[in-house]
Design a protein around this motif. Structure first.
Motif, mmCIF file in Angstrom:
data_model
loop_
_atom_site.group_PDB
_atom_site.id
_atom_site.type_symbol
_atom_site.label_atom_id
_atom_site.label_comp_id
_atom_site.label_asym_id
_atom_site.label_seq_id
_atom_site.Cartn_x
_atom_site.Cartn_y
_atom_site.Cartn_z
ATOM 1 N N GLY A 54 0.807 -1.209 0.000
ATOM 2 C CA GLY A 54 0.000 0.000 0.000
ATOM 3 C C GLY A 54 0.846 1.266 0.000
ATOM 4 O O GLY A 54 0.538 2.232 -0.718
ATOM 5 N N TYR A 55 1.912 1.277 0.805
ATOM 6 C CA TYR A 55 2.802 2.432 0.819
ATOM 7 C C TYR A 55 3.460 2.640 -0.548
ATOM 8 O O TYR A 55 3.563 3.769 -1.045
ATOM 9 C CB TYR A 55 3.887 2.250 1.883
ATOM 10 C CG TYR A 55 3.436 2.532 3.289
ATOM 11 C CD1 TYR A 55 3.327 3.835 3.767
ATOM 12 C CD2 TYR A 55 3.114 1.498 4.163
ATOM 13 C CE1 TYR A 55 2.918 4.100 5.067
ATOM 14 C CE2 TYR A 55 2.692 1.743 5.457
ATOM 15 C CZ TYR A 55 2.595 3.047 5.909
ATOM 16 O OH TYR A 55 2.182 3.309 7.196
ATOM 17 N N ASP A 58 0.885 3.890 -3.062
ATOM 18 C CA ASP A 58 0.509 5.284 -2.797
ATOM 19 C C ASP A 58 1.574 6.245 -3.332
ATOM 20 O O ASP A 58 1.241 7.315 -3.875
ATOM 21 C CB ASP A 58 0.327 5.520 -1.297
ATOM 22 C CG ASP A 58 -0.971 4.925 -0.767
ATOM 23 O OD1 ASP A 58 -1.819 4.519 -1.585
ATOM 24 O OD2 ASP A 58 -1.113 4.847 0.477
ATOM 25 N N ALA A 61 1.318 6.323 -7.097
ATOM 26 C CA ALA A 61 0.124 7.081 -7.472
ATOM 27 C C ALA A 61 0.384 8.585 -7.356
ATOM 28 O O ALA A 61 -0.071 9.377 -8.203
ATOM 29 C CB ALA A 61 -1.052 6.669 -6.593
ATOM 30 N N LEU A 62 1.118 8.984 -6.312
ATOM 31 C CA LEU A 62 1.462 10.395 -6.157
ATOM 32 C C LEU A 62 2.372 10.847 -7.291
ATOM 33 O O LEU A 62 2.214 11.954 -7.824
ATOM 34 C CB LEU A 62 2.141 10.625 -4.807
ATOM 35 C CG LEU A 62 2.613 12.055 -4.527
ATOM 36 C CD1 LEU A 62 1.443 13.027 -4.548
ATOM 37 C CD2 LEU A 62 3.343 12.113 -3.172
ATOM 38 N N LYS A 65 0.223 11.379 -10.310
ATOM 39 C CA LYS A 65 -0.627 12.562 -10.175
ATOM 40 C C LYS A 65 0.151 13.849 -10.398
ATOM 41 O O LYS A 65 -0.376 14.812 -10.982
ATOM 42 C CB LYS A 65 -1.263 12.564 -8.791
ATOM 43 C CG LYS A 65 -2.124 13.783 -8.500
ATOM 44 C CD LYS A 65 -2.692 13.711 -7.088
ATOM 45 C CE LYS A 65 -3.517 14.963 -6.762
ATOM 46 N NZ LYS A 65 -4.051 14.903 -5.371
ATOM 47 N N ASP A 297 4.083 11.421 6.369
ATOM 48 C CA ASP A 297 3.176 10.476 5.724
ATOM 49 C C ASP A 297 2.847 11.029 4.348
ATOM 50 O O ASP A 297 3.507 11.969 3.867
ATOM 51 C CB ASP A 297 1.929 10.229 6.572
ATOM 52 C CG ASP A 297 1.219 11.516 6.974
ATOM 53 O OD1 ASP A 297 1.101 12.423 6.111
ATOM 54 O OD2 ASP A 297 0.764 11.631 8.128
ATOM 55 N N MET A 298 1.813 10.494 3.695
ATOM 56 C CA MET A 298 1.515 10.916 2.344
ATOM 57 C C MET A 298 1.012 12.354 2.261
ATOM 58 O O MET A 298 1.067 12.980 1.207
ATOM 59 C CB MET A 298 0.513 9.963 1.696
ATOM 60 C CG MET A 298 1.132 8.672 1.225
ATOM 61 S SD MET A 298 2.461 8.925 0.011
ATOM 62 C CE MET A 298 3.724 7.833 0.674
#
Length: 312
Positions: A54-55, A58, A61-62, A65, A297-298
């Protein structure tokens, strides 16, 4: 001095995001116990692997984006012989977990193949990063870290990254070991609130010493596990600074000693942290890697990427 033969082929990205704040996020925000500050035991369960993946997902994905590349750091910072033994892991088990970590990262990268992605095997210090009691010689460090590196070079890893190092000799040993295995390597030092390594060496002295002892083999150097206010004043327009191409910062302004005693997470100010990192990159535009370490964190990673993209 030789050219930097340990330079790994950069992906097609002018900015790379790196995240190594997972452990503090897991402990303080998600209530997951990590004996020895080790996250690699999560590889042993399906739930744990889902968390780790998941990390990674993420961060990719960042990157997608915001139009940035990413460096995926393996959860192997303390997966070396001594620190593994302290929580009950034998060398054979550590070898398997190191390799499983990279296999997991390859799986995630393949699933998100449209984002420039580097797979980094994260190596940590043999002793406490903030107050190493027994400092190794460069030869001892080369022998010690060769065990973990040997396990990792048999994978699809792109680069070895020695993080949170506190003295030059250990960094020299890691670079020499990586060179012997002909794998690129990055060295990241940590500093105290005075901008010096925990052992009192300046960043300039450390970088110059490592390069001199290794013919400049390291791809580049970084600073991690410190707030920008701890080291901003020691950055200067000198040749050694051209070797610093990454900053992976703490959210908190606290010292390492204060962080070790903290019972609650200090996540700082994500907007302020991002702006400070971007200000440093504006002064030193050769810096290519930005990211978050302890307490981040994110949210922080998102602000860092956004601020960097919007910077003039």
């Amino acid at each position: 001095m030789a050219i930097h033969r340990g330079k790994f082929p950069y992906v097609d990205a002018d900015l790379l995001l790196a995240y190594v704040g997972m452990e503090t996020d897991l402990i303080f925000n998600r209530g997951i116990d990590l004996p020895g500050f080790a996250s690699y035991p999560l590889l042993e369960t399906a739930k744990g692997r889902d968390i780790l993946e998941g990390y990674l997902a993420d961060l990719i994905a960042l990157g997608k984006k915001t139009g940035t590349g990413v460096i995926l750091e393996s959860p192997t910072w303390v997966a070396n012989r001594d620190r593994g033994a302290a929580i009950g892991y034998a060398p054979d088990a550590l070898k398997q977990l190191n390799q499983q970590a990279v296999a997991m990262m390859v799986k995630v990268r393949t699933a998100y193949g449209d984002v420039p992605t580097v797979i980094s095997a994260n190596l940590g210090p043999r002793d406490d990063a903030y107050s190493p009691e027994a400092q190794m010689s460069a030869d001892e460090a080369e022998r010690y870290h060769s065990e973990q590196i040997a396990a990792l070079v048999d994978t699809e890893v792109d680069v070895m990254s020695g993080y949170t190092l506190a003295y030059p000799a250990e960094a020299i040993g890691i670079v020499r070991a990586a060179r012997r295995f002909t794998i690129p390597v990055v060295i990241s030092f940590t500093v105290e609130t005075d901008g010096k390594l925990p052992t009192g060496t300046s960043l300039e002295e450390a970088i110059v010493e490592v390069d001199a002892a290794t013919e400049g083999y390291a791809a580049y150097f970084m600073i991690n596990c410190a707030h920008p206010e701890h080291f901003n004043s020691v950055l200067e327009e000198k040749p050694w600074m051209q070797r610093v191409k990454g900053i992976v910062a703490n959210a908190s302004r606290c010292s390492h000693a204060e962080l070790d005693e903290a019972e609650e997470l200090d996540d700082g100010n994500p907007t302020d942290l991002a702006q400070q990192l971007v200000d440093i990159r504006r002064r030193y535009p050769h810096i290519q890697v930005l990211g978050g370490c302890c307490g981040t964190d994110m949210r922080h990673m998102g602000m860092i990427a956004k601020a960097a993209r919007e910077a003039p």
